[in-house]
Write a protein that holds these residues in place. Structure first.
Motif, PDB file in Angstrom:
ATOM      1  N   GLN A  33     -54.301 -10.673  -9.990  1.00 10.34           N
ATOM      2  CA  GLN A  33     -54.393  -9.828  -9.279  1.00 10.34           C
ATOM      3  C   GLN A  33     -55.253  -8.826 -10.284  1.00 10.34           C
ATOM      4  OE1 GLN A  33     -50.524  -7.338  -9.142  1.00 10.34           O
ATOM      5  NE2 GLN A  33     -49.422  -8.628  -8.401  1.00 10.34           N
ATOM      6  N   ARG A  34     -55.343  -9.181 -11.776  1.00  7.95           N
ATOM      7  CA  ARG A  34     -56.539  -8.499 -11.979  1.00  7.95           C
ATOM      8  C   ARG A  34     -56.412  -9.426 -13.208  1.00  7.95           C
ATOM      9  NH1 ARG A  34     -52.898  -4.562 -12.723  1.00  7.95           N
ATOM     10  NH2 ARG A  34     -51.139  -4.991 -14.711  1.00  7.95           N
ATOM     11  N   PHE A  35     -57.579  -9.439 -14.258  1.00  8.07           N
ATOM     12  CA  PHE A  35     -57.826 -10.592 -15.928  1.00  8.07           C
ATOM     13  C   PHE A  35     -58.145  -8.979 -16.535  1.00  8.07           C
ATOM     14  CE2 PHE A  35     -58.509 -13.157 -12.553  1.00  8.07           C
ATOM     15  CZ  PHE A  35     -58.269 -14.666 -12.452  1.00  8.07           C
ATOM     16  N   ASN A  36     -57.801  -9.261 -17.567  1.00 10.01           N
ATOM     17  CA  ASN A  36     -58.475  -8.754 -19.010  1.00 10.01           C
ATOM     18  C   ASN A  36     -59.234  -9.721 -19.925  1.00 10.01           C
ATOM     19  OD1 ASN A  36     -55.802  -7.172 -17.901  1.00 10.01           O
ATOM     20  ND2 ASN A  36     -57.648  -5.618 -18.576  1.00 10.01           N
ATOM     21  N   LEU A  37     -60.103  -9.404 -20.379  1.00 10.34           N
ATOM     22  CA  LEU A  37     -60.791  -9.756 -21.564  1.00 10.34           C
ATOM     23  C   LEU A  37     -61.176  -9.143 -22.846  1.00 10.34           C
ATOM     24  CD1 LEU A  37     -63.523 -12.381 -21.941  1.00 10.34           C
ATOM     25  CD2 LEU A  37     -65.016 -10.460 -21.331  1.00 10.34           C
TER      26      LEU A  37
ATOM     27  N   LEU B 174     -51.160 -15.996 -21.112  1.00 10.23           N
ATOM     28  CA  LEU B 174     -52.090 -15.568 -21.250  1.00 10.23           C
ATOM     29  C   LEU B 174     -52.897 -16.725 -21.258  1.00 10.23           C
ATOM     30  CD1 LEU B 174     -53.969 -13.443 -22.842  1.00 10.23           C
ATOM     31  CD2 LEU B 174     -52.468 -14.391 -24.831  1.00 10.23           C
ATOM     32  N   LEU B 175     -54.260 -16.397 -21.186  1.00 11.55           N
ATOM     33  CA  LEU B 175     -54.962 -17.495 -21.683  1.00 11.55           C
ATOM     34  C   LEU B 175     -56.010 -17.759 -22.393  1.00 11.55           C
ATOM     35  CD1 LEU B 175     -55.958 -18.132 -17.664  1.00 11.55           C
ATOM     36  CD2 LEU B 175     -54.087 -18.866 -18.585  1.00 11.55           C
ATOM     37  N   SER B 176     -55.736 -18.547 -23.075  1.00 15.17           N
ATOM     38  CA  SER B 176     -57.243 -18.645 -24.571  1.00 15.17           C
ATOM     39  C   SER B 176     -58.244 -19.855 -24.721  1.00 15.17           C
ATOM     40  CB  SER B 176     -56.368 -18.250 -25.624  1.00 15.17           C
ATOM     41  OG  SER B 176     -55.185 -20.089 -25.381  1.00 15.17           O
ATOM     42  N   TYR B 177     -59.019 -19.988 -25.182  1.00 12.57           N
ATOM     43  CA  TYR B 177     -60.359 -20.600 -25.336  1.00 12.57           C
ATOM     44  C   TYR B 177     -60.499 -20.779 -26.410  1.00 12.57           C
ATOM     45  CZ  TYR B 177     -59.530 -19.392 -19.981  1.00 12.57           C
ATOM     46  OH  TYR B 177     -59.492 -19.589 -18.867  1.00 12.57           O
ATOM     47  N   ALA B 178     -61.367 -21.970 -26.919  1.00 11.00           N
ATOM     48  CA  ALA B 178     -62.045 -22.252 -28.638  1.00 11.00           C
ATOM     49  C   ALA B 178     -62.878 -21.368 -27.911  1.00 11.00           C
ATOM     50  CB  ALA B 178     -61.898 -23.147 -28.685  1.00 11.00           C
ATOM     51  N   ILE B 179     -63.849 -20.945 -29.390  1.00  7.44           N
ATOM     52  CA  ILE B 179     -64.520 -19.975 -29.589  1.00  7.44           C
ATOM     53  C   ILE B 179     -66.026 -20.896 -29.092  1.00  7.44           C
ATOM     54  CG2 ILE B 179     -66.762 -18.507 -30.511  1.00  7.44           C
ATOM     55  CD1 ILE B 179     -64.117 -17.358 -31.505  1.00  7.44           C
ATOM     56  N   ALA B 180     -66.243 -22.153 -30.015  1.00  6.59           N
ATOM     57  CA  ALA B 180     -67.477 -23.091 -30.169  1.00  6.59           C
ATOM     58  C   ALA B 180     -67.488 -23.934 -29.075  1.00  6.59           C
ATOM     59  CB  ALA B 180     -66.650 -23.904 -30.851  1.00  6.59           C
TER      60      ALA B 180
ATOM     61  N   LYS C 217     -44.040  -6.173 -19.124  1.00 10.71           N
ATOM     62  CA  LYS C 217     -44.796  -4.810 -18.689  1.00 10.71           C
ATOM     63  C   LYS C 217     -46.090  -5.074 -19.754  1.00 10.71           C
ATOM     64  CE  LYS C 217     -46.442  -0.024 -16.863  1.00 10.71           C
ATOM     65  NZ  LYS C 217     -45.449   0.917 -16.535  1.00 10.71           N
ATOM     66  N   VAL C 218     -47.586  -5.182 -19.883  1.00 14.58           N
ATOM     67  CA  VAL C 218     -48.383  -5.089 -20.924  1.00 14.58           C
ATOM     68  C   VAL C 218     -49.020  -3.841 -20.409  1.00 14.58           C
ATOM     69  CG1 VAL C 218     -50.166  -5.769 -22.089  1.00 14.58           C
ATOM     70  CG2 VAL C 218     -48.063  -7.995 -21.341  1.00 14.58           C
TER      71      VAL C 218
ATOM     72  N   TYR D 206     -59.754 -14.578 -25.264  1.00 18.57           N
ATOM     73  CA  TYR D 206     -58.541 -14.653 -24.156  1.00 18.57           C
ATOM     74  C   TYR D 206     -59.340 -14.047 -22.520  1.00 18.57           C
ATOM     75  CZ  TYR D 206     -56.243 -15.088 -28.818  1.00 18.57           C
ATOM     76  OH  TYR D 206     -56.202 -15.882 -30.174  1.00 18.57           O
ATOM     77  N   LEU D 207     -57.598 -14.036 -21.943  1.00 17.66           N
ATOM     78  CA  LEU D 207     -57.848 -13.507 -20.458  1.00 17.66           C
ATOM     79  C   LEU D 207     -56.572 -13.455 -20.687  1.00 17.66           C
ATOM     80  CD1 LEU D 207     -59.989 -15.432 -18.348  1.00 17.66           C
ATOM     81  CD2 LEU D 207     -60.537 -13.419 -18.929  1.00 17.66           C
ATOM     82  N   LEU D 208     -55.956 -12.049 -20.283  1.00 12.44           N
ATOM     83  CA  LEU D 208     -54.730 -11.649 -19.952  1.00 12.44           C
ATOM     84  C   LEU D 208     -54.432 -11.572 -18.607  1.00 12.44           C
ATOM     85  CD1 LEU D 208     -51.709 -10.077 -20.593  1.00 12.44           C
ATOM     86  CD2 LEU D 208     -53.030  -8.168 -20.971  1.00 12.44           C
ATOM     87  N   VAL D 209     -54.057 -12.394 -17.918  1.00 16.25           N
ATOM     88  CA  VAL D 209     -54.064 -12.608 -16.043  1.00 16.25           C
ATOM     89  C   VAL D 209     -52.525 -11.948 -15.719  1.00 16.25           C
ATOM     90  CG1 VAL D 209     -54.151 -14.363 -14.634  1.00 16.25           C
ATOM     91  CG2 VAL D 209     -55.036 -14.618 -16.895  1.00 16.25           C
ATOM     92  N   LYS D 210     -52.859 -11.235 -14.502  1.00 14.52           N
ATOM     93  CA  LYS D 210     -51.314 -10.690 -14.539  1.00 14.52           C
ATOM     94  C   LYS D 210     -51.771 -11.494 -12.726  1.00 14.52           C
ATOM     95  CE  LYS D 210     -48.648  -7.221 -12.600  1.00 14.52           C
ATOM     96  NZ  LYS D 210     -47.932  -8.333 -11.232  1.00 14.52           N
ATOM     97  N   ARG D 211     -50.585 -12.147 -12.498  1.00 14.94           N
ATOM     98  CA  ARG D 211     -49.963 -13.310 -12.445  1.00 14.94           C
ATOM     99  C   ARG D 211     -50.335 -12.404 -10.157  1.00 14.94           C
ATOM    100  NH1 ARG D 211     -46.811 -15.658 -15.691  1.00 14.94           N
ATOM    101  NH2 ARG D 211     -45.009 -15.179 -13.992  1.00 14.94           N
ATOM    102  N   ASN D 212     -50.992 -12.853  -9.112  1.00 13.10           N
ATOM    103  CA  ASN D 212     -49.978 -13.160  -7.957  1.00 13.10           C
ATOM    104  C   ASN D 212     -48.867 -13.272  -7.951  1.00 13.10           C
ATOM    105  OD1 ASN D 212     -52.314 -11.663  -6.998  1.00 13.10           O
ATOM    106  ND2 ASN D 212     -53.229 -13.460  -5.822  1.00 13.10           N
ATOM    107  N   HIS D 213     -47.903 -12.533  -7.915  1.00 12.11           N
ATOM    108  CA  HIS D 213     -46.400 -12.603  -8.180  1.00 12.11           C
ATOM    109  C   HIS D 213     -45.406 -11.608  -7.832  1.00 12.11           C
ATOM    110  CE1 HIS D 213     -42.679 -13.295 -11.176  1.00 12.11           C
ATOM    111  NE2 HIS D 213     -44.080 -14.680 -11.254  1.00 12.11           N
TER     112      HIS D 213
END
Length: 515
Positions: A211-215, A239-245, A264-265, A223-230
């Motif tokens: 439904q939406r993402f928050n960066l 919560l998805l997270s990625y190494a900066i490097a 509920k975030v 980080y990407l906070l994901v509100k799934r189609n749920h």
């Protein structure tokens, strides 16, 4: 705020400390300007005025960018020419401004008829355009990313950038590194990182439906906070997270408590003390939750409590969870259904912040719910007629209204209590079965002062603006929205300050004031 200038004079007078005054004047036909805040580390560090000037040729316009610091002092000016641009976000890192636009040959162009609309869809040339500008006004670099979009029109029949992207364009600085950009088009979602000079570091694409993402970018990860189609209407986050490097993917974190309650975030931000990310919100009751909230449903106990999740690193062990419940009847100040006995209301929490003592402060409105005794009486009295009671029942048998604002504190150890209530503007009664957000126009935002270790809550209400010192627990200022022919609004400014804008019908006067 965007204002189109058609053969008239726009004058904005800005009054700063020490009686400093600044006047912006632009005269011209079909010239438009908009002001954007320049953000670094989630704090406002300056302002930018983006102006579309006259048309250069059939396909492009002349543009001007005026750069100002947090006190509205001029820093530099940039002039360039390009296709139709819709400036969406601005960030700052290592003396470089990053500007993210939606570029298209159909933005702000009239959709005169259905045939032209179909042709515009076929002929569209749309992309995300990222520009890197030094403070002395030089364009250091630019990048373009193709986007597959379906043009949309607003109520005036004009193509706009806001509704074209499936997931809105988000831009943030990466501390001491560069920038991160996220957007989603009709095919996929895109996460791109850049060095401060505009070089692409790495790029990730995902077709994950959401439904939406928050960066959010922090010093340890992106980080990407994901509100799934749920099936969850309010929960269903991960919560998805990625190494900066190098963009390496860390394990996915699903937002649920140990009992399986979805969360509920409503806040995903940086702790001002630690500089690390945190999330906060409501714990959704397994049986009574998963509904868009009306006063009637709020009184049934849709929330089991509140939570704070501190993200101290990239490993699972670095995620520290704090869950505080009231649905088990363990709290003296609030019932298992979320009823506050002290003022006979139900809290509807909307935002949260961290104070300098490590507490999470949840902020929202309280809701009063009452029976409509007149409707009940006339239903009973007219019961033999059958039709009249059915008509009365259509309006419902409960009513509600918004009352005081409320602050609920959760300590680092998970203890919760009412920190305070704040007298605000009360609304008129509305149907108890109607969604509360249809009638709740109250907006909260926060100001932090690191020097004094103080937190402020700005409550933008229907009639008045309330400035509340959360550290001293008192209202320090009340500002009416309307005083005679003067209209006043308050906006975020640099740390420890707020921007007050007054309009008297002929000019807008803006002051940046310390709290």
């Amino acid at each position: 705020m965007k204002k189109t200038l058609t053969a008239f004079l726009l004058t904005i007078t800005v009054c700063l400390a020490h009686a400093q005054t600044k006047v912006f004047k632009e005269v011209g036909k079909d010239i438009s300007s908009e002001v954007k805040a320049i953000i670094q580390d989630n704090s406002l560090v300056g302002y930018l005025v983006f102006t579309r000037l006259e048309k250069a040729n059939a396909d492009s316009f002349n543009y001007k960018i005026a750069i100002m610091d947090e006190n509205l002092n001029d820093i530099g000016t940039v002039k360039f020419r390009d296709m139709a641009l819709d400036l969406q976000s601005v960030s700052f890192e290592q003396d470089i401004l990053c500007l993210a636009y939606l570029k298209s040959n159909v933005i702000n162009e009239p959709a005169k008829n259905r045939k032209k609309y179909k042709q515009a869809v076929l002929d569209q040339k749309t992309s995300v355009f990222v520009q890197f500008v030094s403070l002395d006004g030089k364009i250091v670099k630019s990048n373009t990313f193709e986007a597959t979009l379906t043009p949309q029109t607003n109520s005036y029949g004009i193509y706009t950038g806001e509704k074209m992207l499936k997931h809105s364009l988000q831009l943030t600085n990466i501390p001491q590194k560069g920038f991160a950009l996220f957007f989603g088009d009709d095919r996929k979602s895109n996460l791109v990182t850049f060095s401060a000079n505009g070089d692409i570091l790495w790029q990730k694409n995902t077709t994950e439906q959401a439904q939406r993402f928050n960066l959010l970018a922090a010093k340890q990860a992106i980080y990407l906070l994901v509100k799934r189609n749920h099936e969850m209407k309010e929960g269903g986050y991960e919560l998805l997270s990625y190494a900066i490097a190098d963009g390496a993917v860390f394990p996915k974190y699903e937002l649920k408590d140990k009992q399986g309650h979805s969360l509920k975030v409503f806040t995903f931000d940086i702790d001002p003390t630690s500089g690390l990310p945190f999330m906060a919100g409501n714990i959704i009751d397994l049986r009574k939750g998963n509904n868009y909230i009306t006063a009637k449903k709020l009184a049934r106990g849709p929330y089991a409590g509140v939570f704070t999740i501190n993200i101290n690193g990239t490993k699972k062990a670095d995620i520290k969870e704090s869950f505080s419940y009231w649905n088990d009847g363990s709290q003296s100040f609030i019932s298992s259904k979320g009823h506050l006995a002290s003022n006979n209301t139900y809290p509807r929490l909307e935002r949260a912040f961290k104070d300098f003592q490590g507490n999470t402060i949840f902020v929202g409105s309280t809701v009063i719910r009452r029976a409509k005794f007149g409707s009940i009486f006339f239903t009973v009295a007219t019961a033999p007629t059958v039709i009249i009671p059915l008509f009365i029942a259509g309006g419902g048998y409960t009513k509600a209204r918004l009352a005081e604002a409320v602050l609920i504190k959760q300590t680092e150890k998970g203890a919760i209590s009412v920190d305070n209530t704040i007298a605000t503007n009360r609304t008129k009664p509305f149907p108890g079965a109607a969604p509360i957000n249809m009638y709740d126009n109250r907006y909260f935002y926060f100001v932090t002062n690191h020097d004094t270790k103080s937190n402020y809550v700005i409550i933008n209400d229907a009639k008045d603006i309330f400035v509340y010192n959360a550290s001293k627990k008192n209202i320090v200022r009340t500002i009416p929205h309307k005083d005679g022919n003067v209209r006043t609004n308050v906006f975020p400014a640099k740390e420890g300050h707020m921007m007050i804008a007054t309009y008297n019908g002929s000019e807008t006067r803006v002051s940046i004031e310390a709290l």
